[in-house]
Design a protein around this motif. Structure first.
Motif, PDB file in Angstrom:
ATOM      1  N   ASP A 235      -1.035  27.228  20.367  1.00 33.37           N
ATOM      2  CA  ASP A 235      -0.304  25.971  20.539  1.00 33.37           C
ATOM      3  C   ASP A 235      -0.284  25.177  19.243  1.00 33.37           C
ATOM      4  O   ASP A 235      -1.250  25.189  18.472  1.00 33.37           O
ATOM      5  CB  ASP A 235      -0.949  25.115  21.624  1.00 33.37           C
TER       6      ASP A 235
ATOM      7  N   TRP B  30      -8.755  25.990  18.582  1.00 31.14           N
ATOM      8  CA  TRP B  30      -7.489  25.639  17.940  1.00 31.14           C
ATOM      9  C   TRP B  30      -7.180  26.531  16.746  1.00 31.14           C
ATOM     10  O   TRP B  30      -6.016  26.736  16.404  1.00 31.14           O
ATOM     11  CB  TRP B  30      -7.507  24.164  17.519  1.00 31.14           C
TER      12      TRP B  30
ATOM     13  N   LYS C  60     -10.156  14.546  13.375  1.00 28.85           N
ATOM     14  CA  LYS C  60     -10.282  14.523  14.830  1.00 28.85           C
ATOM     15  C   LYS C  60     -11.731  14.628  15.286  1.00 28.85           C
ATOM     16  O   LYS C  60     -12.030  14.343  16.448  1.00 28.85           O
ATOM     17  CB  LYS C  60      -9.474  15.666  15.458  1.00 28.85           C
TER      18      LYS C  60
ATOM     19  N   LEU D 292      -9.016  19.113  11.821  1.00 29.19           N
ATOM     20  CA  LEU D 292      -9.742  19.170  13.096  1.00 29.19           C
ATOM     21  C   LEU D 292     -11.180  18.686  12.947  1.00 29.19           C
ATOM     22  O   LEU D 292     -11.704  17.990  13.816  1.00 29.19           O
ATOM     23  CB  LEU D 292      -9.738  20.604  13.628  1.00 29.19           C
TER      24      LEU D 292
ATOM     25  N   PHE E 109      -5.476  22.625   8.143  1.00 27.35           N
ATOM     26  CA  PHE E 109      -5.542  22.465   9.592  1.00 27.35           C
ATOM     27  C   PHE E 109      -6.992  22.368  10.059  1.00 27.35           C
ATOM     28  O   PHE E 109      -7.359  21.506  10.863  1.00 27.35           O
ATOM     29  CB  PHE E 109      -4.840  23.663  10.241  1.00 27.35           C
TER      30      PHE E 109
ATOM     31  N   ASP F  74      -0.905  16.357  17.879  1.00 27.53           N
ATOM     32  CA  ASP F  74      -0.570  15.300  16.930  1.00 27.53           C
ATOM     33  C   ASP F  74       0.699  15.607  16.141  1.00 27.53           C
ATOM     34  O   ASP F  74       1.311  14.688  15.563  1.00 27.53           O
ATOM     35  CB  ASP F  74      -1.717  15.095  15.935  1.00 27.53           C
TER      36      ASP F  74
ATOM     37  N   TYR G  73      -0.815  21.819  17.396  1.00 29.88           N
ATOM     38  CA  TYR G  73      -1.726  20.721  17.731  1.00 29.88           C
ATOM     39  C   TYR G  73      -0.904  19.502  18.176  1.00 29.88           C
ATOM     40  O   TYR G  73       0.116  19.160  17.552  1.00 29.88           O
ATOM     41  CB  TYR G  73      -2.612  20.366  16.543  1.00 29.88           C
TER      42      TYR G  73
ATOM     43  N   TYR H  84       0.140  22.933  10.932  1.00 30.06           N
ATOM     44  CA  TYR H  84       0.058  22.179  12.181  1.00 30.06           C
ATOM     45  C   TYR H  84      -0.324  23.031  13.395  1.00 30.06           C
ATOM     46  O   TYR H  84      -0.570  22.505  14.474  1.00 30.06           O
ATOM     47  CB  TYR H  84       1.383  21.483  12.458  1.00 30.06           C
ATOM     48  N   ALA H  85      -0.381  24.365  13.204  1.00 29.02           N
ATOM     49  CA  ALA H  85      -0.839  25.241  14.283  1.00 29.02           C
ATOM     50  C   ALA H  85      -1.870  26.240  13.781  1.00 29.02           C
ATOM     51  O   ALA H  85      -2.398  27.033  14.561  1.00 29.02           O
ATOM     52  CB  ALA H  85       0.338  25.971  14.918  1.00 29.02           C
TER      53      ALA H  85
END
Length: 437
Positions: A281, A396, A386, A382, A378, A285, A283, A226-227
């Motif tokens: 950071d 990211w 996304k 993206l 991840f 979501d 993400y 997730y990151a």
């Protein structure tokens, strides 16, 4: 390399000498100790240092504004030192400005093979080529007015500017083409990159499995997926590195400070490295998932009597010491092979997507994707879910803006990206609870 001139001049056996890099501790701008490497010429028999060469100042890519990790810099230093020893022992060159394009080409041709005579991976070879060329380019730039060079960096490398299609931004992608070298990269075994991604819905099954069978690494998997953190970056986290920003009592940002590599090292065991010094950071979501995973993780540590704040480690091994990257890799593989595969098969048999899922199960069984699968997951998210532009994917992922990792990733994983876009499988946790209780 002036000492080589002297060695050649007095006809001393050049093979008695070797270049090495030595670490020294210096103070940085904040008066904190920082390791710095010096390239020295050393007597191979007595180990006495003959001369501090000062060549280390040419190793860094001065056009890159991003901070290199200590480990990355050390690897670049080692590659340059190997090249210098090649010049010293396998040529009659007495100074770097005498190096020719032929010398560079011959060295890179030699480095295409490993010690077993097999082609190395093309991306590994490309990094060797880049580090050697950056070194020679810097040396040329700073000395071209005073030394008669036998190579010209402008004739070796061609910079190609490529503007991404359908991009409204002014940022362009820079590609280097080493036209004068005329060497094709080795084939190696690059097709392995194609099986490193866990598919979209399968991550939920993996997280469920981790929470049930190895809860200590549940948060670690969340942070990688997730990151986009790497394994070495995860095990280097302390609680003070995790910052939550809230508005009206609701968390709207979770930042992970990736600043210090190998800070929990004990003895010979390495915890891991930060590949690029940065703040990363989570993400948006996945803020809720990571926040809940963090609270779950703190409860585990408190039950163990371990601290959950300050500069204390976030992840621990079975001996209650900070977890090493080796331990994390072994635990992820054990979880994947021994538990995840069974859970995935059981749920797949009870869904409408059995045929679709079993194709991926066969791929997992033929080759374990590796712990890097979560960072790949991840990236897939993206790109496909996304539909982010290249610039945002790079941001990211925490890559350097000048990195070509995005292009390489899309090229190597084109077929998986298409499959990822189409997959409809979603993990049904209720089925597993019915099966496993």
């Amino acid at each position: 390399m002036e000492k080589i001139v002297e060695i050649s001049k007095y006809k001393i056996d050049r093979k008695r000498y070797e270049f090495k890099y030595k670490a020294v501790l210096l103070q940085d701008e904040q008066n904190k100790p920082r390791k710095w490497f010096c390239i020295v010429l050393q007597d191979a028999i007595t180990n006495d240092i003959v001369e501090f060469t000062g060549l280390e100042k040419y190793v860094l890519d001065l056009s890159c504004t991003d901070s290199l990790s200590e480990k990355t810099y050390e690897i670049a230093m080692a590659r340059v030192v190997m090249f210098l020893n090649y010049i010293l022992n396998d040529t009659s060159i007495c100074s770097l400005h005498e190096v020719t394009i032929n010398d560079i080409r011959n060295y890179l041709l030699m480095k295409r093979k490993n010690k077993y005579g097999e082609d190395i991976k093309s991306d590994s070879w490309g990094r060797i080529r880049k580090d050697i060329f950056v070194f020679l380019e810097n040396y040329y730039r700073y000395n071209k007015e005073t030394l008669p060079f036998c190579y010209n960096t402008e004739n070796i490398r061609e910079i190609i500017i490529v503007k991404e299609k359908n991009s409204r931004l002014s940022r362009k992608h820079v590609v280097s083409r080493y036209k004068a070298l005329n060497i094709k990269p080795p084939k190696g075994n690059d097709n392995k990159h194609r099986k490193r991604t866990i598919m979209y819905g399968h991550l939920k099954a993996m997280l469920y499995t981790a929470k049930k069978y190895d809860p200590m690494i549940y948060l670690a998997i969340c942070l990688m997926a997730y990151a986009g953190l790497r394994e070495g970056e995860v095990v280097n986290l302390s609680f003070s590195d995790i910052r939550k920003t809230s508005q009206l009592g609701i968390t709207n940002k979770i930042t992970l400070e990736l600043r210090n590599s190998d800070k929990f090292r004990k003895g010979k065991t390495s915890t891991g490295i930060i590949k690029k010094i940065r703040d990363q950071d989570v993400y948006p979501d996945f803020l809720d998932e990571v926040e809940n995973a963090l609270e779950f993780h703190k409860n585990i540590l408190e039950a163990w009597g371990l601290p959950t704040e300050g500069d204390n480690a976030v992840f621990y091994n079975k001996h209650r010491r900070p977890m090493s990257v080796t331990s994390l890799l072994a635990r992820i593989k054990d979880l994947f092979v021994c538990y995840f595969m069974s859970v995935l098969k059981e749920t797949s048999e009870n869904t409408d997507f059995e045929g679709e899922t079993y194709a991926f199960i066969d791929a997992y069984e033929s080759e374990y994707p590796g712990a890097h699968m979560f960072r790949h997951w991840f990236t897939m998210y993206l790109i496909t879910k996304k539909k982010l532009r290249r610039e945002l994917v790079v941001k990211w992922r925490g890559d350097s803006p000048s990195s070509n990792a995005y292009e390489e990733y899309v090229h190597l994983n084109y077929d998986l990206i298409e499959a990822y876009r189409k997959t409809a499988y979603s993990f049904q946790e209720s089925l597993v609870k019915d099966i496993y209780g």
